[in-house]
Scaffold this active site. Structure first.
Site, PDB file in Angstrom:
ATOM      1  N   ARG A  70       0.891  -1.128   0.061  1.00  0.00           N
ATOM      2  CA  ARG A  70       0.086  -0.123  -0.006  1.00  0.00           C
ATOM      3  C   ARG A  70       0.918   1.412   0.029  1.00  0.00           C
ATOM      4  NH1 ARG A  70      -1.994   0.971   4.180  1.00  0.00           N
ATOM      5  NH2 ARG A  70      -1.521  -0.603   5.553  1.00  0.00           N
ATOM      6  N   LYS A 220      -9.558  -2.432   1.236  1.00  0.00           N
ATOM      7  CA  LYS A 220      -9.532  -1.269   2.183  1.00  0.00           C
ATOM      8  C   LYS A 220     -10.346  -0.196   1.793  1.00  0.00           C
ATOM      9  CE  LYS A 220      -6.413  -3.714   4.382  1.00  0.00           C
ATOM     10  NZ  LYS A 220      -6.666  -4.011   5.655  1.00  0.00           N
ATOM     11  N   CYS A 264       0.468  -7.407  11.771  1.00  0.00           N
ATOM     12  CA  CYS A 264       0.779  -7.306  13.180  1.00  0.00           C
ATOM     13  C   CYS A 264       0.004  -8.625  13.804  1.00  0.00           C
ATOM     14  CB  CYS A 264       0.308  -6.166  13.946  1.00  0.00           C
ATOM     15  SG  CYS A 264       1.504  -4.604  13.619  1.00  0.00           S
TER      16      CYS A 264
HETATM   17  P1  GTP Z   1      -2.901  -7.445   7.300  1.00  0.00           P
HETATM   18  O1  GTP Z   1      -3.171  -8.456   6.222  1.00  0.00           O
HETATM   19  O2  GTP Z   1      -1.648  -6.567   6.720  1.00  0.00           O
HETATM   20  O3  GTP Z   1      -3.708  -6.421   8.014  1.00  0.00           O
HETATM   21  O4  GTP Z   1      -1.865  -7.979   8.541  1.00  0.00           O
HETATM   22  P2  GTP Z   1      -2.474  -9.215   9.812  1.00  0.00           P
HETATM   23  O5  GTP Z   1      -2.538  -8.390  10.904  1.00  0.00           O
HETATM   24  O6  GTP Z   1      -3.510 -10.059   9.346  1.00  0.00           O
HETATM   25  O7  GTP Z   1      -0.805  -9.809  10.127  1.00  0.00           O
HETATM   26  P3  GTP Z   1      -0.491 -11.387  10.064  1.00  0.00           P
HETATM   27  O8  GTP Z   1      -1.302 -12.082  10.930  1.00  0.00           O
HETATM   28  O9  GTP Z   1      -0.341 -11.889   8.717  1.00  0.00           O
HETATM   29  O10 GTP Z   1       0.864 -11.288  10.777  1.00  0.00           O
HETATM   30  C1  GTP Z   1       2.236 -10.708  10.087  1.00  0.00           C
HETATM   31  C2  GTP Z   1       3.259 -10.896  10.745  1.00  0.00           C
HETATM   32  O11 GTP Z   1       3.297 -11.208  12.334  1.00  0.00           O
HETATM   33  C3  GTP Z   1       3.852 -12.282  10.156  1.00  0.00           C
HETATM   34  O12 GTP Z   1       5.052 -12.329   9.868  1.00  0.00           O
HETATM   35  C4  GTP Z   1       3.438 -13.508  11.538  1.00  0.00           C
HETATM   36  O13 GTP Z   1       4.324 -14.416  11.306  1.00  0.00           O
HETATM   37  C5  GTP Z   1       4.021 -12.290  12.598  1.00  0.00           C
HETATM   38  N1  GTP Z   1       2.892 -12.767  13.672  1.00  0.00           N
HETATM   39  C6  GTP Z   1       1.512 -12.954  13.914  1.00  0.00           C
HETATM   40  N2  GTP Z   1       1.112 -13.436  15.027  1.00  0.00           N
HETATM   41  C7  GTP Z   1       2.368 -13.348  15.823  1.00  0.00           C
HETATM   42  C8  GTP Z   1       2.791 -13.635  17.209  1.00  0.00           C
HETATM   43  O14 GTP Z   1       1.723 -14.036  17.987  1.00  0.00           O
HETATM   44  N3  GTP Z   1       3.946 -13.531  17.511  1.00  0.00           N
HETATM   45  C9  GTP Z   1       4.681 -13.007  16.925  1.00  0.00           C
HETATM   46  N4  GTP Z   1       6.079 -13.071  17.395  1.00  0.00           N
HETATM   47  N5  GTP Z   1       4.533 -12.874  15.600  1.00  0.00           N
HETATM   48  C10 GTP Z   1       3.512 -12.914  15.154  1.00  0.00           C
HETATM   49  C1  SPV Z   2      -3.077  -4.424   5.309  1.00  0.00           C
HETATM   50  O1  SPV Z   2      -2.117  -3.618   4.669  1.00  0.00           O
HETATM   51  O2  SPV Z   2      -3.548  -4.004   6.273  1.00  0.00           O
HETATM   52  C2  SPV Z   2      -3.527  -5.355   4.257  1.00  0.00           C
HETATM   53  C3  SPV Z   2      -3.006  -5.659   3.067  1.00  0.00           C
HETATM   54  O3  SPV Z   2      -4.463  -6.193   4.748  1.00  0.00           O
HETATM   55  S1  SPV Z   2      -3.785  -4.557   1.756  1.00  0.00           S
HETATM   56  O4  SPV Z   2      -4.898  -5.270   1.148  1.00  0.00           O
HETATM   57  O5  SPV Z   2      -2.787  -4.393   0.664  1.00  0.00           O
HETATM   58  O6  SPV Z   2      -3.956  -3.321   2.328  1.00  0.00           O
HETATM   59 MN    MN Z   3      -5.170  -5.559   6.665  1.00  0.00          MN
END
Ligand code: GTP
Ligand code: SPV
Ligand code: MN
Length: 595
Positions: A70, A220, A264
């Site tokens: 993004r 988004k 995150c």
């Molecule tokens: P968007 O799709 O961008 O909105 O992200 P999201 O919030 O769904 O993030 P996602 O669950 O894909 O996690 C992103 C990163 O955080 C990855 O590299 C994971 O491995 C790491 N991660 C997720 N949960 C944990 C956790 O409980 N502990 C740690 N240390 N890392 C984590």
């Molecule tokens: C984020 O950045 O929070 C995502 C990926 O879920 S995107 O759809 O590219 O915004």
């Molecule tokens: Mn997201």
């Protein structure tokens, strides 16, 4: 141009866009499997996609190295006055922005096909769902939209002659001159990229990028930025939240939503495999929740998407088995590495890295290479229905009643593993002051601590001060039915830089404590920042966590929190008179509790 559409406003808009963008042809998408396979076959033949030998109906794409995430700096909320967009959004006046972008759109689809994608956010027939129509010149976007939204003829039928839809115009901004050879990932230079929202007229214009949230406009742009503005007007909520059902060993169901900033941990928590015996989890959504107050006065949440656009690096059978189970077939991978066997790979996948691969830029890669094989924001696009832990109720038209809200972020220090808000206003204060280190989900610096209120800084379609007020008003309406609010931090680090908490499936231990708080089984311990678990209230059976690490995870350092206050004050000050007095009062109470 023959079209299956009977909706007069849609026909008129498509005609206007075609005259402006001047594509070679216009194609109305029917959302069928044949359409998807035809487009994928064409992209594979042209070299834009690589069909993966190891995964049926799955393809790898490599984006242009400039177009990998993004672009918050190029994202605009174009309201008539700057103050309506607020201090956390970029703003350009609608007339000026439309003038600039109309100039860019003129002839921008020459040599290309214009696809018209009618889609529904939310299951057809749900009172929470909304229709959109995306116009794009990217077949990659069409295939992604097939997975992420409900696309096609059924939507066109539902649009009838005069049903409302949200128009979403997208172009990659790369017209082809006669005879000019295409590149695998066409896009426009950064200074020509615009991700524009006109909330007053529910209109989305995106130009220049083909990646993720910049281009899949249902996500988004519609489901968060435009929907948040609609939700405020209509009295509901559009949030950057996962939705999860947790069932206790006694069979009591808890519905949880969680707002963490991009990359995150939402996808991971949404698909959690609890490590504590007897607790069962089901996934209902991993990125967006639309929530309305139901006839019983409770808050009901529905995921408007039908797929996951998830972060690939770090995903493994060890960390997220349900995600790995989702990725067996019918998946689009973007910016992952390609193995010699014809499979994908990324950093953090199970087992040893491949001895040789092709990296996301198409170069030879070995474990000795100085750069990563997959881009840190490499993603998978996969149908939610394929998730092994998807809830049978994920498409329930009315959604599920929420018991618990979780906020959080990525913070190496200060924020403890978990704390609970004293009441709704305090919870809104926790959400409004959430701080997290920036990630690769946005183009820009990574690891910088910033305030990302409610994980919505990049996604709130109006003045964030008014958004805070909307949260307070929703709490007033919900009264005793309001979900309880918690704040978590899975990312606290030791002085040597190691994560103190094992995370992932072990996060179920923290969720269990939340459920027991809701059930009134544990008291917690009051601290200046909120209610923390007493050590003995956290179920740590079977987990070997050094005692000092646990103490650090649950430590509240008044000096460190006092040091936060000037920054919170500065953060609040930017909203001027749009900051609700109730939040200023919460800051004052925190100050007093810290002594
Ligand atoms: P968007 O799709 O961008 O909105 O992200 P999201 O919030 O769904 O993030 P996602 O669950 O894909 O996690 C992103 C990163 O955080 C990855 O590299 C994971 O491995 C790491 N991660 C997720 N949960 C944990 C956790 O409980 N502990 C740690 N240390 N890392 C984590
Ligand atoms: C984020 O950045 O929070 C995502 C990926 O879920 S995107 O759809 O590219 O915004
Ligand atoms: Mn997201």
């Amino acid at each position: 141009m023959s079209s299956p559409c009977r909706n007069a406003a849609l026909l008129k808009w498509v005609d206007e866009c075609a005259r402006l963008c001047r594509p070679d042809r216009v194609v109305w998408c029917d959302g069928s499997r044949e359409e998807y396979d035809r487009l994928m076959a064409a992209m594979t033949a042209s070299g834009a996609a690589i069909a993966l030998k190891k995964r049926p109906r799955s393809h790898l794409f490599r984006s242009d190295p400039s177009d990998v995430a993004r672009v918050e700096d190029r994202t605009f909320i174009s309201t008539p006055s700057r103050v309506e967009a607020g201090p956390t959004n970029n703003w350009i006046a609608p007339d000026e922005l439309k003038g600039t972008m109309t100039g860019l759109y003129r002839g921008c689809m020459e040599g290309r096909t214009m696809y018209v994608i009618p889609f529904s956010m939310g299951p057809l027939g749900s009172p929470i769902s909304r229709f959109g129509v995306e116009i794009t010149d990217s077949p990659y976007v069409v295939c992604n939209m097939h997975i992420m939204t409900r696309v096609g003829s059924r939507v066109l039928e539902a649009l009838g002659t005069d049903e409302e839809f949200i128009p979403c115009l997208h172009s990659i901004g790369a017209p082809l001159k006669p005879g000019q050879k295409d590149v695998p990932w066409p896009c426009a230079p950064m200074e020509q990229k615009y991700i524009a929202h006109f909330p007053e007229e529910n209109l989305i214009w995106s130009y220049g990028s083909g990646y993720g949230g910049n281009a899949l406009l249902g996500k988004k742009c519609l489901a968060l930025r435009i929907a948040s503005a609609i939700a405020r007007r209509e009295g509901w909520m559009a949030e950057h939240m996962l939705i999860l059902r947790l069932t206790s060993p006694e069979g009591r169901r808890f519905h949880i939503t969680g707002a963490f900033p991009s990359a995150c941990g939402k996808t991971n928590l949404a698909m959690i495999e609890p490590t504590i015996p007897g607790w069962k989890a089901e996934c209902l959504g991993d990125d967006i929740a639309w929530m309305k107050i139901g006839p019983d006065g409770r808050l009901y949440a529905l995921n408007p998407e039908s797929g996951f656009f998830g972060v690939a690096p770090g995903t493994s059978y060890e960390s997220n088995p349900a995600a790995m189970g989702t990725l067996k077939e019918n998946v689009i991978f973007t910016n992952c590495a390609l193995t010699d066997e014809g499979d994908i790979w990324w950093e953090g996948m199970d087992g040893p890295p491949p001895a040789h691969a092709i990296d996301w830029k198409g170069r030879d890669w070995t474990p000795a290479s100085p750069t990563e094989a997959a881009h840190p924001n490499a993603r998978f696009t996969a149908p939610a229905a394929q998730c092994p832990v998807i809830s049978p109720d994920w498409e329930k038209p009315e959604g599920v009643p929420i018991d618990i809200f979780i906020f959080g972020g990525r913070r190496a220090s200060v924020a403890p593993l978990v704390h609970e808000a004293y009441d709704w206003d305090h919870g809104v204060f926790l959400g409004s002051t959430a701080a997290s280190e920036t990630t690769a989900a946005n183009i820009g610096a990574v690891g910088n601590l910033r305030r990302d209120p409610f994980a919505m800084k990049p996604f709130c379609g109006y003045n964030m001060g008014d958004y805070f007020a909307h949260w307070l008003a929703m709490g007033d309406r919900l009264g005793k039915n309001a979900p309880r609010i918690f704040y978590v931090n899975w990312f606290r680090k030791s002085p040597s830089g190691k994560f103190l908490w094992p995370g992932y499936g072990e996060n179920s231990r923290v969720l269990k404590w939340m459920c027991e708080r809701v059930a009134g089984r544990v008291t917690g311990r009051p601290t200046p920042i909120g209610i923390l678990p007493r050590q003995e209230e956290l179920d740590l059976q079977g987990l070997s966590l050094p005692h000092d690490d646990l103490a650090e995870l649950l430590r509240v350092d008044p000096a460190a929190w006092k040091a936060e206050i000037p920054d919170i004050q500065k953060h609040f000050a930017q909203f001027g008179d749009r900051l609700p007095g109730r939040l200023a009062a919460q800051l004052q109470r925190l100050r007093e509790r810290l002594g």
